[in-house]
Design an enzyme around this catalytic site. Structure first.
Site, PDB file in Angstrom:
ATOM      1  N   ASP A   1       0.850  -1.197   0.000  1.00 36.72           N
ATOM      2  CA  ASP A   1       0.000   0.000   0.000  1.00 36.72           C
ATOM      3  C   ASP A   1       0.887   1.248   0.000  1.00 36.72           C
ATOM      4  O   ASP A   1       1.610   1.487   0.962  1.00 36.72           O
ATOM      5  CB  ASP A   1      -0.896  -0.043   1.243  1.00 36.72           C
TER       6      ASP A   1
ATOM      7  N   ASN B   1      -0.208   4.545  -0.342  1.00 38.50           N
ATOM      8  CA  ASN B   1      -0.785   5.817   0.095  1.00 38.50           C
ATOM      9  C   ASN B   1      -1.519   5.741   1.425  1.00 38.50           C
ATOM     10  O   ASN B   1      -2.313   6.608   1.769  1.00 38.50           O
ATOM     11  CB  ASN B   1      -1.708   6.380  -1.002  1.00 38.50           C
TER      12      ASN B   1
ATOM     13  N   ASP C   1      -3.976   3.906   2.732  1.00 39.22           N
ATOM     14  CA  ASP C   1      -5.411   3.688   2.958  1.00 39.22           C
ATOM     15  C   ASP C   1      -5.701   2.239   3.356  1.00 39.22           C
ATOM     16  O   ASP C   1      -6.858   1.834   3.437  1.00 39.22           O
ATOM     17  CB  ASP C   1      -6.231   4.102   1.719  1.00 39.22           C
TER      18      ASP C   1
ATOM     19  N   ASP D   1      -1.798  -1.243  -3.815  1.00 36.07           N
ATOM     20  CA  ASP D   1      -2.094  -0.502  -5.044  1.00 36.07           C
ATOM     21  C   ASP D   1      -0.960  -0.622  -6.054  1.00 36.07           C
ATOM     22  O   ASP D   1       0.093  -1.208  -5.772  1.00 36.07           O
ATOM     23  CB  ASP D   1      -2.381   0.967  -4.704  1.00 36.07           C
TER      24      ASP D   1
ATOM     25  N   ASP E   1      -4.802 -10.140 -15.640  1.00 40.26           N
ATOM     26  CA  ASP E   1      -5.871 -11.105 -15.435  1.00 40.26           C
ATOM     27  C   ASP E   1      -7.032 -10.684 -16.336  1.00 40.26           C
ATOM     28  O   ASP E   1      -7.470  -9.531 -16.282  1.00 40.26           O
ATOM     29  CB  ASP E   1      -6.302 -11.066 -13.962  1.00 40.26           C
TER      30      ASP E   1
ATOM     31  N   ASP F   1      -9.216 -15.904 -16.540  1.00 41.24           N
ATOM     32  CA  ASP F   1     -10.053 -16.403 -15.458  1.00 41.24           C
ATOM     33  C   ASP F   1     -11.108 -17.392 -15.972  1.00 41.24           C
ATOM     34  O   ASP F   1     -11.796 -17.106 -16.962  1.00 41.24           O
ATOM     35  CB  ASP F   1     -10.747 -15.200 -14.794  1.00 41.24           C
TER      36      ASP F   1
ATOM     37  N   GLU G   1      -7.002 -20.308 -16.785  1.00 38.98           N
ATOM     38  CA  GLU G   1      -7.428 -21.002 -15.583  1.00 38.98           C
ATOM     39  C   GLU G   1      -8.536 -21.940 -16.023  1.00 38.98           C
ATOM     40  O   GLU G   1      -9.574 -21.498 -16.513  1.00 38.98           O
ATOM     41  CB  GLU G   1      -7.945 -20.019 -14.528  1.00 38.98           C
TER      42      GLU G   1
ATOM     43  N   HIS H   1      -4.211 -17.041  -5.138  1.00 35.95           N
ATOM     44  CA  HIS H   1      -5.104 -16.280  -4.266  1.00 35.95           C
ATOM     45  C   HIS H   1      -6.368 -17.048  -3.891  1.00 35.95           C
ATOM     46  O   HIS H   1      -7.194 -16.540  -3.146  1.00 35.95           O
ATOM     47  CB  HIS H   1      -5.473 -14.971  -4.970  1.00 35.95           C
ATOM     48  N   ASP H   2      -6.558 -18.240  -4.445  1.00 36.17           N
ATOM     49  CA  ASP H   2      -7.729 -19.057  -4.118  1.00 36.17           C
ATOM     50  C   ASP H   2      -7.384 -20.245  -3.224  1.00 36.17           C
ATOM     51  O   ASP H   2      -8.268 -20.997  -2.814  1.00 36.17           O
ATOM     52  CB  ASP H   2      -8.357 -19.631  -5.396  1.00 36.17           C
TER      53      ASP H   2
HETATM   54  O1  ISL Z   1     -11.601 -20.796  -5.430  1.00 33.89           O
HETATM   55  C1  ISL Z   1     -12.286 -21.706  -5.777  1.00 33.89           C
HETATM   56  C2  ISL Z   1     -12.978 -22.530  -4.827  1.00 33.89           C
HETATM   57  O2  ISL Z   1     -12.467 -22.262  -3.590  1.00 33.89           O
HETATM   58  C3  ISL Z   1     -12.408 -22.069  -7.177  1.00 33.89           C
HETATM   59  O3  ISL Z   1     -13.465 -22.899  -7.390  1.00 33.89           O
HETATM   60  C4  ISL Z   1     -12.547 -20.815  -7.991  1.00 33.89           C
HETATM   61  O4  ISL Z   1     -13.764 -20.221  -7.739  1.00 33.89           O
HETATM   62  C5  ISL Z   1     -12.445 -21.125  -9.447  1.00 33.89           C
HETATM   63  O5  ISL Z   1     -11.193 -21.708  -9.620  1.00 33.89           O
HETATM   64  C6  ISL Z   1     -12.505 -19.869 -10.278  1.00 33.89           C
HETATM   65  O6  ISL Z   1     -11.596 -18.930  -9.805  1.00 33.89           O
HETATM   66  C7  ISL Z   1     -11.486 -17.720 -10.470  1.00 33.89           C
HETATM   67  O7  ISL Z   1     -12.732 -17.121 -10.747  1.00 33.89           O
HETATM   68  C8  ISL Z   1     -13.501 -16.700  -9.619  1.00 33.89           C
HETATM   69  C9  ISL Z   1     -12.693 -15.869  -8.633  1.00 33.89           C
HETATM   70  O8  ISL Z   1     -13.413 -15.710  -7.447  1.00 33.89           O
HETATM   71  C10 ISL Z   1     -11.365 -16.531  -8.328  1.00 33.89           C
HETATM   72  O9  ISL Z   1     -10.623 -15.716  -7.462  1.00 33.89           O
HETATM   73  C11 ISL Z   1     -10.676 -16.761  -9.629  1.00 33.89           C
HETATM   74  O10 ISL Z   1      -9.376 -17.260  -9.478  1.00 33.89           O
HETATM   75  C12 ISL Z   1     -14.623 -15.880 -10.175  1.00 33.89           C
HETATM   76  O11 ISL Z   1     -14.086 -14.900 -11.005  1.00 33.89           O
HETATM   77 CA    CA Z   2      -3.485   2.166  -1.207  1.00 33.33          CA
END
Ligand code: ISL
Ligand code: CA
Length: 553
Positions: free
Chosen positions: A21, A23, A25, A29, A98, A199, A252, A325-326
């Site tokens: 971050d 700035n 908040d 960013d 993405d 995605d 993905e 991130h998932d």
């Molecule tokens: O994270 C999941 C279950 O815990 C996966 O099923 C995930 O939702 C799936 O792989 C799709 O992920 C992607 O699209 C989603 C988004 O929330 C995820 O962060 C992204 O990686 C919807 O856009």
């Molecule tokens: Ca920020």
């Protein structure tokens, strides 16, 4: 034929909200990312994949885009983006965006128009259907709880959303929609970005037979992936857009099998360069989904990863990942959060980084960051976690509160979304003020500043792994063979290429393991190891979570 530079590259994933971050908040960013390019260069990665930063109401942290042509103000401005791109390029780093086009936000003007009347020219940009027996058009359940259809009173029809109601699915059957998406992709490519991570791209062709408007009943997660026209849509995209630029693309591909991946990521280059599959990270799931405390079984893990190594060899290209991130943090999932945290982080990295494919490192993985000690449901920010809790605990009472909180601590996506640990100071050096999601309190021990100056750190180990991949063609091109497939603790494989041979040995258990080396490795030299590893009389003894890579001489 393009150079296929991505075969030798290592990608680093940035979740912008949680990276840095600039700035004060409390939200990461773009300028924050620019300020950390030196760190990324030091690590040695080649490509930065940045999770979505376009305009969005942030129901799903940007995976719900309301304007594909502008930057979300929380993340900065287009000028900030241009500066980030230029600075990265000046340092020899590439940037991959993405691309979230299976669905848009329900606040995208396309959706506003589409829902406004049945006659609107953009009505068909989304899937609108009449209800059935006073309910939704079919029985699909959405990924983020509830039905996959929501009734819109304005026109009395339901719209499809495989994820949340704020993420209506785009109708790729419509050629004008496809043309608008391709134009938008050109806009970013012409700015000079180096590729796209796409995605849930395996979902864009819905299971509709030619001309039919009827959505079949059944399990949406099985019916929607790899639909009838997905390869047609992607090869058009390749021809009309992607092939004109020297870029990389990774799809993905939830629900992808080896056979399907060979089409998406075929070495002829007619669709994408590679895909993410989910088979290995799905091994601790069950029919009821991810909310359980199952563990990944090592024999199964070896079987799955080996099947992908063999299945794509010479025919397509693998992507290699433990984290994103998932997913929860890999050290917490397959390693050890305690005494062997660093050692197990290095072992897991060794196991993955010596396979064939393009490795992805998710922010903090290179420090051995762990899952976070979230206390109550109020600590979570992710809509998947919050909605699942609401549905399973509050409404349906199928899981007791304490049990669900335990599952969330193991599996919630927020485990990987706590702020990056830059130093042991205030707010971990992430921000000057309270972050948007709680910090993992272990930032005092686990942070970049400390690890960058310590020779034996996880960070230093990742640097070496990345450097070895650059130096040794065998890692990119070599043949892969699994040894001892049924051993429940050891993951051992060889790579061979042009007369050279490596053996990679990883101990996934918390106690010592000994194994006999094949004859040809008896006088092998150590390439990398996470411990002092006695090789005596043709045997290797690995301590808890030990890892060693030997090169035959
Ligand atoms: O994270 C999941 C279950 O815990 C996966 O099923 C995930 O939702 C799936 O792989 C799709 O992920 C992607 O699209 C989603 C988004 O929330 C995820 O962060 C992204 O990686 C919807 O856009
Ligand atoms: Ca920020």
């Amino acid at each position: 034929m393009k150079t296929q530079w991505w075969k030798k590259a290592v990608v680093y994933q940035i979740y912008p909200r949680s990276f840095c971050d600039s700035n004060g908040d409390g939200i990461g960013d773009l300028n924050g990312i620019t300020s950390k390019l030196g760190y990324l260069k030091e690590l040695g990665v080649d490509v930065l994949w940045i999770s979505p930063f376009c305009q969005s109401p942030m129901h799903d942290n940007g995976y719900d885009v309301s304007d594909y042509y502008s930057i979300n103000p929380e993340f900065g401005t287009m000028t900030d983006f241009d500066r980030l791109l230029e600075s990265a390029h000046n340092m020899g780093l590439k940037i991959v965006m993405d691309l979230v086009v299976n669905h848009s936000s329900n606040e995208h003007p396309w959706f506003t128009e589409s829902r406004s009347s049945r006659e609107n020219p953009r009505r068909d940009y989304y899937f609108w259907r009449d209800g059935r027996d006073g309910g939704p058009p079919n029985d699909w359940k959405a990924f983020f709880s509830g039905p996959a259809w929501t009734l819109d009173k304005a026109t009395g029809q339901y719209y499809l959303h495989c994820f949340s109601p704020q993420q209506p699915d785009l109708n790729w059957e419509n050629p004008s929609l496809r043309a608008e998406i391709f134009d938008m992709m050109r806009f970013w490519l012409n700015k000079g970005i180096d590729g796209f991570r796409m995605d849930v791209i395996s979902f864009i062709s819905k299971p509709l037979n030619a001309g039919s408007l009827v959505f079949p009943d059944g399990d949406m997660r099985i019916l929607v992936p790899n639909g009838p026209r997905v390869h047609e849509f992607l090869s058009n995209m390749r021809r009309e857009v992607l092939s004109r630029y020297d870029i990389m693309t990774v799809g993905e591909a939830s629900g992808v099998t080896v056979d399907e991946a060979v089409k998406y990521a075929n070495s002829g280059g007619s669709e994408l360069d590679m895909v993410f599959h989910f088979e290995h990270v799905g091994l601790d799931g069950s029919e009821t989904g991810k909310w359980n405390d199952l563990k990944i079984n090592l024999v199964e893990l070896k079987k799955v990863l080996t099947r992908w190594q063999h299945g794509l060899f010479g025919r397509a290209w693998n992507s290699l990942y433990w984290c994103n991130h998932d997913q929860p943090r890999i050290v917490s999932r397959l390693g050890d959060e305690g005494e062997y945290r660093e050692k197990s982080a290095k072992m897991l990295a060794t196991c993955l980084h010596f396979m064939q494919g393009t490795p992805y490192v998710y922010q903090g993985e290179e420090l051995g960051m762990t899952n976070a000690p979230f206390a109550g449901i109020g600590d979570y920010r992710d809509l998947e976690s919050i909605n699942a809790y609401e549905e399973l605990v509050v409404q349906e009472k199928r899981i007791a509160e304490g049990e669900m909180l335990r599952y969330l601590r193991l599996k919630s996506r927020d485990n990987s979304r706590t702020p990056m640990h830059w130093n042991g100071g205030r707010h971990a050096g992430f921000s000057d003020s309270e972050p948007w999601i709680m910090l993992n309190p272990n930032y005092r021990e686990i942070n970049a500043e400390e690890q960058m100056q310590r020779a034996g750190s996880v960070f230093a180990y990742y640097k070496t792994l990345i450097k070895l991949r650059k130096e040794m063609d065998i890692i990119t091109h070599g043949d892969y063979q699994l040894l001892m497939p049924d051993d429940p603790y050891l993951f051992i494989y060889t790579r061979s290429y042009g007369g050279e041979e490596l053996i990679v040995a990883c101990n996934f258990s918390g106690f010592g393991q000994v194994f006999t080396l094949p004859e040809r490795f008896h006088s092998a030299k150590v390439l990398i190891a996470n411990e002092a590893h006695p090789i005596t009389e043709g045997a290797v003894s690995l301590g808890a979570f030990g890892a060693v890579v030997l090169a035959a001489t």
